[in-house]
Enzyme design. Structure first.
Site, PDB file in Angstrom:
ATOM      1  N   ARG A  86      45.014  19.617  -2.465  1.00  0.00           N
ATOM      2  CA  ARG A  86      44.150  18.618  -1.824  1.00  0.00           C
ATOM      3  C   ARG A  86      43.400  19.205  -0.647  1.00  0.00           C
ATOM      4  O   ARG A  86      42.208  18.972  -0.480  1.00  0.00           O
ATOM      5  CB  ARG A  86      44.981  17.407  -1.363  1.00  0.00           C
ATOM      6  CG  ARG A  86      45.358  16.527  -2.501  1.00  0.00           C
ATOM      7  CD  ARG A  86      46.231  15.344  -2.101  1.00  0.00           C
ATOM      8  NE  ARG A  86      46.452  14.540  -3.294  1.00  0.00           N
ATOM      9  CZ  ARG A  86      47.132  13.395  -3.336  1.00  0.00           C
ATOM     10  NH1 ARG A  86      47.698  12.929  -2.243  1.00  0.00           N
ATOM     11  NH2 ARG A  86      47.256  12.734  -4.472  1.00  0.00           N
ATOM     12  N   TYR A 122      39.214  14.671  -8.564  1.00  0.00           N
ATOM     13  CA  TYR A 122      40.449  15.402  -8.907  1.00  0.00           C
ATOM     14  C   TYR A 122      41.333  15.686  -7.688  1.00  0.00           C
ATOM     15  O   TYR A 122      40.901  15.574  -6.577  1.00  0.00           O
ATOM     16  CB  TYR A 122      40.191  16.626  -9.783  1.00  0.00           C
ATOM     17  CG  TYR A 122      39.400  17.809  -9.292  1.00  0.00           C
ATOM     18  CD1 TYR A 122      39.153  18.086  -7.969  1.00  0.00           C
ATOM     19  CD2 TYR A 122      38.913  18.725 -10.246  1.00  0.00           C
ATOM     20  CE1 TYR A 122      38.455  19.221  -7.596  1.00  0.00           C
ATOM     21  CE2 TYR A 122      38.206  19.858  -9.882  1.00  0.00           C
ATOM     22  CZ  TYR A 122      37.983  20.103  -8.547  1.00  0.00           C
ATOM     23  OH  TYR A 122      37.297  21.223  -8.180  1.00  0.00           O
ATOM     24  N   GLU A 123      42.578  15.996  -7.979  1.00  0.00           N
ATOM     25  CA  GLU A 123      43.617  16.096  -6.933  1.00  0.00           C
ATOM     26  C   GLU A 123      43.719  14.799  -6.132  1.00  0.00           C
ATOM     27  O   GLU A 123      43.967  14.812  -4.925  1.00  0.00           O
ATOM     28  CB  GLU A 123      43.363  17.284  -6.000  1.00  0.00           C
ATOM     29  CG  GLU A 123      43.340  18.642  -6.673  1.00  0.00           C
ATOM     30  CD  GLU A 123      44.602  18.939  -7.477  1.00  0.00           C
ATOM     31  OE1 GLU A 123      45.638  18.311  -7.214  1.00  0.00           O
ATOM     32  OE2 GLU A 123      44.529  19.781  -8.372  1.00  0.00           O
ATOM     33  N   GLY A 124      43.558  13.688  -6.810  1.00  0.00           N
ATOM     34  CA  GLY A 124      43.652  12.397  -6.132  1.00  0.00           C
ATOM     35  C   GLY A 124      42.283  11.898  -5.728  1.00  0.00           C
ATOM     36  O   GLY A 124      41.621  12.510  -4.888  1.00  0.00           O
ATOM     37  N   GLN A 176      43.623   9.122  -1.843  1.00  0.00           N
ATOM     38  CA  GLN A 176      43.740   9.689  -0.490  1.00  0.00           C
ATOM     39  C   GLN A 176      43.847   8.561   0.535  1.00  0.00           C
ATOM     40  O   GLN A 176      44.623   8.639   1.495  1.00  0.00           O
ATOM     41  CB  GLN A 176      42.516  10.556  -0.144  1.00  0.00           C
ATOM     42  CG  GLN A 176      42.176  11.653  -1.143  1.00  0.00           C
ATOM     43  CD  GLN A 176      43.300  12.628  -1.367  1.00  0.00           C
ATOM     44  OE1 GLN A 176      44.010  12.998  -0.419  1.00  0.00           O
ATOM     45  NE2 GLN A 176      43.499  13.039  -2.619  1.00  0.00           N
TER      46      GLN A 176
END
Lengths: 601, 601
Positions: free
Chosen positions: B297, B438-440, B445
């Site tokens: 992230r 992506y990655e949340g 977040q």
């Protein structure tokens, strides 16, 4: 993804906000009675949903292609265009005596919106034809009108707009294409034009190019540009087609989006000169082209609304289907459709609020064009025309800027799937990206808003519109006092008042400093445009809130939804207005960033 | 378009804002002396500019391709990756005893930024490997560490992160992949994983997949997920490669952007089961994966900064070259380069201000990670860790959201040319679009920011950071009083104070209502995240303004430019903070839009 035309909202805006009834009472618009208008919109919806919308994805995957000077459009486009012609859709707002339907602009506008929501690439061809018709109707000779306009109105032929050259984009003073008189009333045209939308295609039997060029000895700059008709096929006096003209499509562009719309590089006069015919007088070409451009600018703003609505519908459908995560309020133990999650609701509401506000503003603007055209009183006509002209750059700039944001939110709602092309959400994000650029970038719209539309009359029209906003605030305040009002009317009033005040400050700032500190004023021109869109969008949503409230009993879900959307608009979009206003008026007197040498960038 | 690493700004941020000197004084970071750091950054710049950056356009035009289970990466990628490995670039922040360089995160971060600015698609491979290294270092057994980590640090092998399944994206509770114990300590893994970045490729001899799966009888939901190592090729005890494991790449995605990065669908266990090895304990997989995810992230936030800077550089170069229109202030009679036009300056300044602010915030966050890792005092470590953890979702969400806006402005500055793919500006617009997903996603977040990072400690860390902001306001006030100050310090102070107050109000609102009105709080979670980014970005720009002012004499153009950019940030970006804050705290108690049934959408 199928498209469902938002007929209810369109009719609500026409009837409650744009004054359709009053317009239908104006001379020439007698046909625009509510039932007729509803029938036209429903039929347009059917055609666009069934015939045009399914070709949108096809166009993205199988773009128009070029070979040996010829352009083959996306499979299905030519057939759909024939149906478009047969349905008489090109003629909706055009003169009855030349084959059109003579309906007001306020009725043509939803039809254009639906066509664009269905398929931006497809809709561009009629969009340019509309502009050519308006330019010829205003500046063409009777012979030119008789020869070209009926075939453009029918859709047998299509039109194009040839301004841009490699060195001349926003700056038309740099146009180099030349036109040499032949002594017989015709000219030979030589030059290269780029970014010509539907400059070559296989959907109609002839293409009528309107071309900016310079005659020998013409003054430099924009005052030496003339406008010419250069048909792809020469036209005999009886309207039949003659020889192929000396204009060649030498390539089409490889673009980020609207891939089905062929963007042509046109070469004029490589084989002796393309035959052209002067429109109106020499050196007044830019003035005539502006007629076409204003028509196209308004329509491009409507493109923004169309693509935004399509992206919204796509995202809603996905959000109702996709199951992921439990609700944050603990109302279910299982994962639910993501539309139940507050942030997804926020994104969808943002998309819808922007779309509905810009739709309402566009139709209201169109209604001023109709009143400018048909009101009995000359002073009234002039007043409506000035309001329409004031609103055009705001509508064009704001509706297109918001459409990019809306399309981007549409991708976001899809999560990882949004980034996969097969999902379809990404196409709107790519397609929408052109809208703030062509027919005048947002900066060009903002320059127009500042210069011609605000400074020239000392802010009079702007202030007049703001007075109407204040009137709506008073109506909100009155409604807010009622026992059953709830908080929505006061919330809207508060944000609308703050936004109007901010916009009024900016208008004063622009008028006061345009001459003394033009750099500061033009640095704030795009923010001024966006602020105007946000505040005037808030104004029409406030009016929508009041109208929906009055009609609540008739269709409770629709009207409650309208009030909810307006309320969201007030808290989440209109609330940004004071900050934008502050950032504009703060830029004065050689700000550090504005003053610094460009080498520092 | 070539890339020039912003070395001066990077060193300025490291030295003036991120406290590099203090970090170099911490045990284990002795090598991070200013001269060494400068040398590392300059060498990284050279490598990325010369080797990696030229492959960016190639990757877009010749994406990775799939055939019969094998992925062929873009021509040139494998060779460049060999150079990356030979240069030891994978090892910059990793343990010296396992082959890394042991440099602090604050030094690795600019290297990662440059790699991403050069080529987002290429940079993704090392990005995932970094995450795998961190997860194995924290949760792997000594044997696992010894076997896998040195080869990951060297870059001989690469790592992946296997979370997503068709039904399980943001919601990992829905993971279905299963792992069956074989009695010999190994497991057989069965299932389908999608969106696996570099899940298959030809750049390294082995790929170490870290895979979330359920063991038999594991609890439902996220508490029943375990983490497994599933190497593409099984590994003998001496580290040499054995048989091909039962994991197959069945396809790769057709994406909007980052086309060179292969996004794989991986099928585990179609031929008897893929051999996997449990990491740490059963059912603690999500916790371990979070280590990897937090690393990734942070890195994805840095991707946003990288692509924003590249888009900015591309736009500046064009704006200096493209001649169009006379200046609005009449300072020239001829058309000038468009960078002289105030609106182009505004757009470029917006791009630069966002990029520099998010860079500064990222490096400051990284410095807290380093202090959390190496400070002598345990309480101090905990405090820095909490600050770092608070900043990660803000940095990830805000840097990526701004990168889309910046890339879009980059297209706009190019006008019509921006829409033509050959120009290159459109690639950044397409590539950047994945970063908020992506990655949340940004919503994920924001949930993290609200839940784990704000509500859990009653807003204590947030308030602590805001106290530091207030301290900077006092320094600005003191500086503003001097006779030579000019207006910039007071302008910054005013906007920073208003932004801080707005953010403080929001933190109070979030803490107060998270339990009683979770829907309202989570509807404002993404705005809260963006507000935090804007205000904390303003804080670091304010500190930059003061530091640049103090050093003005040393490099006058650089420092004056920094002050100008900070001043622009204050007036044009930070000024939006109060409006956002208002929109969040207004959403309470069943707002009409939030309460309405989803069928109305």
């Amino acid at each position: 993804m199928s498209y469902q035309a938002p007929i209810k909202d369109m009719l609500f805006v026409l009837n409650e906000l744009a004054g359709l009834e009053d317009i239908a009472a104006l001379p020439g618009f007698e046909d625009a009675q509510p039932e007729t208008v509803q029938a036209v919109i429903e039929e347009s919806a059917r055609f666009n949903q069934e015939v045009v919308a399914p070709l949108n994805v096809t166009g993205d995957r199988e773009p128009s292609s070029w070979r040996d000077g010829a352009v083959t459009t996306t499979p299905g486009f030519a057939a759909a265009f024939r149906q478009f012609v047969e349905g008489g859709w090109q003629g909706v707002p055009h003169a009855v005596d030349l084959g059109g339907q003579g309906l007001p602009k306020v009725v043509a506008t939803p039809c254009i919106e639906m066509l664009n929501a269905a398929n931006l690439s497809f809709a561009l061809c009629p969009l340019l034809t509309d502009g050519a018709i308006e330019a010829l109707m205003t500046a063409g000779s009777d012979t030119q009108k008789a020869l070209y306009v009926p075939r453009l109105i029918s859709g047998e032929w299509t039109g194009t707009m040839n301004l841009t050259e490699p060195q001349a984009g926003s700056d038309l003073a740099l146009v180099r294409t030349r036109a040499e008189p032949q002594g017989d009333g015709s000219y030979k045209v030589f030059g290269t034009k780029i970014f010509i939308t539907y400059g070559e295609h296989d959907m109609a039997e002839n293409i009528v190019h309107l071309v900016l060029a310079r005659t020998p000895g013409a003054p430099e700059g924009v005052k030496g540009i003339s406008l010419f008709i250069v048909p792809k096929f020469l036209v005999h006096e009886d309207g039949s087609l003659g020889a192929r003209n000396d204009v060649q499509c030498v390539s089409i562009e490889h673009k980020l989006g609207i891939k089905a719309s062929p963007t042509a590089v046109l070469q004029y006069g490589d084989h002796g000169g393309a035959t052209g015919y002067l429109i109106g007088e020499e050196n007044r070409g830019l003035e005539y082209m502006f007629i076409m451009m204003n028509s196209a600018r308004f329509a491009v703003g409507v493109q923004g609304i169309g693509v935004a609505d399509r992206a919204y519908q796509h995202a809603v459908a996905y959000a109702k289907e996709r199951v992921q995560s439990r609700p944050v309020d603990g109302s279910a133990k299982q994962a639910v459709a993501i539309i139940h999650h507050p942030d997804v609701k926020r994104m969808l509401s943002t998309m819808r609020a922007y779309t509905e506000a810009s739709r309402a503003l566009a139709y209201v603007a169109a209604s001023h064009a109709d009143r400018a055209h048909a009101s009995a009183d000359a002073a009234e006509r002039a007043q409506h025309n000035a309001i329409y002209e004031y609103l055009v750059p705001i509508h064009k700039g704001w509706s297109t800027e918001m459409s990019i944001e809306v399309a981007s939110l549409g991708v976001q709602i899809h999560g990882g799937m949004g980034f996969i092309e097969e999902t379809g959400a990404a196409q709107y994000y790519r397609d929408a990206r052109i809208l703030t650029i062509y027919e005048g970038t947002t900066a060009i719209q903002a320059n127009d808003l500042v210069g011609r539309k605000t400074v020239r009359d000392g802010g009079a029209i702007a202030k007049g519109v703001l007075a109407a906003v204040a009137e709506t605030e008073r109506a909100l305040a009155a409604r807010a006092e009622a026992a059953d009002a709830g908080p929505v009317f006061e919330t809207m009033r508060k944000h609308l008042a703050a936004g109007r005040q901010g916009l009024a400050d900016v208008v004063d700032f622009v008028v006061a400093h345009a001459k003394s500190d033009p750099n500061a004023v033009f640095a704030g021109s795009v923010p001024y445009l966006k602020l105007s869109g946000i505040v005037l969008g808030g104004w029409v949503m406030a009016r929508a809130m009041l109208a929906a409230d009055a009609k609540r009993a008739e269709d409770p879900v629709f009207h409650a939804t309208k009030i909810a959307t307006a309320s969201f608009y007030a808290s989440h979009i209109l609330s940004q207005a004071p900050g934008i206003a502050a950032s504009i008026v703060e830029t004065v007197g050689g700000d550090a960033w504005l003053a610094q040498d460009v080498e520092a960038y």
